[in-house]
Write an enzyme that holds these catalytic residues in place. Structure first.
Site, PDB file in Angstrom:
ATOM      1  N   GLY A  28      77.227 124.077  -4.459  1.00  0.00           N
ATOM      2  CA  GLY A  28      75.766 124.030  -4.276  1.00  0.00           C
ATOM      3  C   GLY A  28      75.255 125.382  -3.810  1.00  0.00           C
ATOM      4  O   GLY A  28      75.921 126.073  -3.061  1.00  0.00           O
ATOM      5  N   SER A 124      85.089 124.690  -2.880  1.00  0.00           N
ATOM      6  CA  SER A 124      85.267 125.977  -3.572  1.00  0.00           C
ATOM      7  C   SER A 124      86.376 126.795  -2.915  1.00  0.00           C
ATOM      8  O   SER A 124      87.172 127.455  -3.591  1.00  0.00           O
ATOM      9  CB  SER A 124      83.975 126.781  -3.521  1.00  0.00           C
ATOM     10  N   ASP A 169      74.329 122.465   4.706  1.00  0.00           N
ATOM     11  CA  ASP A 169      74.605 121.336   5.617  1.00  0.00           C
ATOM     12  C   ASP A 169      75.271 121.758   6.922  1.00  0.00           C
ATOM     13  O   ASP A 169      75.378 120.955   7.846  1.00  0.00           O
ATOM     14  CB  ASP A 169      75.550 120.320   4.937  1.00  0.00           C
ATOM     15  N   ARG A 304      66.890 123.391  -0.159  1.00  0.00           N
ATOM     16  CA  ARG A 304      67.789 124.426  -0.692  1.00  0.00           C
ATOM     17  C   ARG A 304      67.021 125.653  -1.150  1.00  0.00           C
ATOM     18  O   ARG A 304      67.606 126.683  -1.444  1.00  0.00           O
ATOM     19  CB  ARG A 304      68.516 123.892  -1.927  1.00  0.00           C
TER      20      ARG A 304
END
Length: 783
Positions: A28, A124, A169, A304
């Site tokens: 993300g 990731s 987050d 975001r």
């Protein structure tokens, strides 16, 4: 000094010549990723390495081709202020398979890339680590398939990996803040502030859903920052019967003259039976139990988006530079590391230990061991949760302890955003500890005039989001009015003082401490909280208000830079506040991407000015058309802003033209940033708990008597810890003539700004380099 020079590890000795670094963003997106990419590219090129963009995350690494392109210095220009990630991010299924990773390895070997900088979440980073573990096996396979020769395998035999966590987050263990979290909080608080005005008009209840499927950080901190009535997060599921409890709290607040209610829900909120709690369920509850007009707002992807906050730009720039240093120093034996923030320091931690701990949190939550989950989340999360619990619930008065102590709170000096959040927190925690809280208007001027009155729980409702100082603040020092102030302390029977302010507040506390010999009335516990936009108070790395001010500066610089787009080449000279302290100019310059910063702490002469002009002239010959120069208001009495503007205008004739801006008081105004609201709230709560302890210790024979050094303290953030320091001991650390500390940590960031602006400079990296273990089990604090 010479001795210190020997121990200094300078990065001039680290060379990237012959090395290739690949940088990618994965998972993300998060605001600030671009700042990290920019820092990696520029620092990499600076040390002589080749740097490659890997577009579209791991997908681009697998596909190769145009997805992997060499980056130049200019290619990352103007990306600091852009949200999201310019090089693209994708979730890649193919990389999860062995075949996908084999293709990726082939693409990297073709270009000789053996250093990877991965910016993404725990998924990731885990993928990157697996890739590294398989590397030698993958190379052998490629040789067997005849895709590469032995020599290529030999030359690319080691793969080094450094991670940076980009996730809004803040769900990664081992770092206090991940890149993007602060910006996401900015988006949430902007929305909450806007919703509050409409809710107030109609006496409504609003239920807000914020992101955080497995982590309640955003919900928790935004609830702290806006004074929400109720918050629901996955790490702290409410007990059975919570519905009744919540409705009771909402109606109590309405009875207390509050016209609105705000309930914040993390998208992953659950009850103690692991059942999801939805916003609609809460809405139905409030409507059926209380009949309040209730609305639901789901923030979604707004969180975001948008431009990164000053904090995220600085964090990402620091981490990007640290990541390149880590890659230069990596060897076959060092484990993959992740660059983290601990308190105020960039540190390196073993990647897999952090990932393991992050996975342990989820495991603890699945097993309903929520206390353990909170502990594993780390100290930043734990502190926020404890502060929230302290402030959240007003028991019926009869249940509160009664300490029979009176504590006074006042603001001193210039206003700073976040002061009101600190006052609110102090008042409420004080009332919860059983004290009677008194508010003093207009600092010590109001104190000696007797402008002192009791302040209650309800009086401070809605204060967190207000800028300036509601109590009123003055620069008056107490020295000339000691007798009158002592008299007011007797009249109101004040047993302790909490002073919130800047350098003047520090001087006030010193004067009161020194007056203890002649006035016994000042022998009471006294604590000071640093609140000033200049961040020039000794004994602390950060002050309440400085973050809001930095954001105002950065936002203005962004606009000013944009105003020149499309016009001819232009350089802007911008003057910032700060007195003699260069914090705002220097750190603001780092966040806004300045070319040069002039500060008092770093003397400069006409030759320096000349070389800065030449540097800008060179820059303008490339594709970059804009220059930004920041000058602290007191950096030099002769080289004024006008002088520098005229010099640049004259010397730049025919190459660029100049404009100047004095930012002035806009740096002092505005609603406090989420960071300042939260910082003010947390340190004020801590200060009141300290005052309570000191009151108990110094209460003898029916009165409070405190005359030791450690009963007149400043609470500040020092590197990684919050510390109470006797003001009298801070005297030696202070340059009173210029109202700044003699040593300032942020001067270490100053060379970073120069490196990212392509200046050859010396950068002390002795702080970094050691890989630290992740502290799993921490002893419980005595507090």
């Amino acid at each position: 000094m010479a001795k210190q020079q020997d121990t200094k590890k300078l990065f001039e000795n680290l060379s990237g010549a012959g090395k290739s670094i690949g940088v990618l963003t994965s998972g993300g997106d998060a605001q600030g990723m671009n700042a990290a990419v920019r820092a990696v590219v520029r620092m990499g090129i600076y040390v002589g390495a080749k740097v490659y963009f890997i577009h579209e995350g791991y997908q681009g690494m697998v596909d190769g081709g145009d997805n992997i392109e060499e980056a130049s210095w200019e290619s990352v220009s103007s990306m600091l202020q852009v949200g999201g990630t310019v090089i693209g991010s994708a979730r890649c299924k193919e990389f999860r398979s062995h075949e996908g990773r084999l293709k990726a390895a082939h693409q990297l070997v073709l270009r000789g890339i053996t250093n990877l900088c991965v910016i993404g979440g725990d998924g990731s980073l885990t993928g990157a680590n697996l890739f590294r573990e398989e590397w030698s096996g993958l190379l052998e396979e490629l040789v067997r398939q005849g895709l590469i020769d032995e020599e290529a395998a030999q030359n690319n035999s080691e793969l080094h990996i450094v991670g940076m966590v980009g996730s809004i987050d803040n769900d990664f263990c081992g770092t206090d803040m991940t890149i993007g979290t602060d910006s996401a909080l900015h988006r949430i608080i902007e929305v909450v502030d806007a919703i509050m005005t409409t809710a107030q008009s109609h006496q409504r209840t609003f239920v807000l859903e914020v992101m955080g499927r497995h982590c309640g950080y955003l919900a928790l901190v935004s609830a702290l920052a806006c004074g929400a009535d109720w918050v629901l997060i996955p790490e702290m599921p409410p007990e059975d019967g919570w519905e009744e409890h919540m409705c009771q709290k909402l109606s109590e607040n309405r009875a207390d003259k509050k016209r609105l209610n705000i309930i914040i829900v993390a998208e992953g909120a659950i009850d103690c039976h692991n059942k999801p709690i939805t916003t609609n369920h809460i809405k139905e509850l409030v409507v059926s139990c209380l009949g309040f007009d209730t609305r639901v707002t789901i923030l979604g992807h707004v969180q975001r988006g948008g431009t990164p906050s000053a904090f995220d730009r600085i964090l990402a720039s620091r981490m990007g530079v640290e990541a390149v240093l880590a890659l230069l120093e990596a060897s076959d034996s060092t484990p993959a590391c992740v660059v983290s923030l601990c308190g105020n320091q960039a540190v390196r931690l073993p990647l897999m230990e952090c990932v393991q701990m992050t996975q342990d949190v989820q495991k603890s939550m699945d097993e309903k061991n929520f206390e353990e989950a909170v502990r594993l989340r780390g100290r930043s999360f734990e502190n926020n949760l404890n502060t929230y619990k302290l402030l959240s619930y007003h028991k019926a008065d009869s249940e509160l302890p009664n300490s029979s102590f009176n504590v006074a709170v006042l603001n001193v000096g210039a206003p700073a955003a976040g002061m009101n959040a600190a006052v609110r927190s102090a008042v409420r925690v004080g009332i919860k500890e059983g004290h009677k809280m008194f508010a003093v208007n207009d600092g010590f001027e109001g104190f000696y005039k007797g402008q002192i009155k009791e302040i209650t729980w309800g009086d401070v409702a809605g204060w967190t989001g207000q800028g300036g100082s509601i109590l009123g603040t003055k620069r008056t020092l107490p020295a000339k009015h000691l007798d009158k102030i002592a008299e007011q302390i007797r009249i109101h029977n004040i047993n302790a003082l909490l002073v919130i302010g800047g350098f003047e507040a520090f001087e006030c506390l010193l004067q009161l401490y020194e007056a203890r010999t002649s006035h016994e009335d000042f022998c009471i516990p006294m604590c000071m909280l640093p609140a000033t936009i200049s961040n020039n108070v000794p004994g602390t790395d950060l002050s309440i208000g400085a973050d809001t001010s930095l954001n105002a500066i950065v936002e203005t610089c962004d606009r000013i830079k944009q105003s020149a787009s499309g016009t001819k080449r232009r350089v802007f000279i911008i003057e910032t506040m700060g007195g003699y302290c260069g914090y705002l100019a220097s750190v603001g310059g780092l966040a806004a991407g300045a070319d040069t910063v002039y500060i008092y702490e770093e003397p400069f002469n006409i030759r320096d000015l000349q070389s800065n002009v030449e540097h800008l002239t060179e820059k303008m010959k490339t594709g970059i058309q804009r220059g930004l120069v920041l000058r602290n208001e007191n950096s030099n009495e002769n080289f004024t802003t006008d002088f520098i503007y005229q010099l640049y205008s004259e010397e730049g004739k025919g190459v660029f033209d100049c404009r100047k801006n004095v930012l002035g008081h806009m740096q002092q105004g505005g609603a406090p940033s989420p960071f300042d609201r939260n910082f003010g709230t947390k340190i004020a709560a801590k200060a009141i708990q300290w005052i309570s302890r000191k009151l108990k210790e110094s209460y003898k024979d029916g009165k409070v008597f405190a005359n030791t050094e450690d009963t007149a303290c400043l609470l500040g953030m020092r590197r990684r810890t919050m510390a109470f320091q006797p003001v009298v001991q801070l005297k030696d650390e202070t340059d009173f003539a210029h109202r700044i500390p003699k040593e300032q940590w942020w001067l270490k960031l100053h060379p970073l700004m120069k490196i990212l602006a392509k200046y050859k400079t010396s950068y002390d990296v002795s702080d970094s380099g050691q890989l630290e273990p992740v502290t799993q089990v921490r002893p419980k604090k005595a507090d």
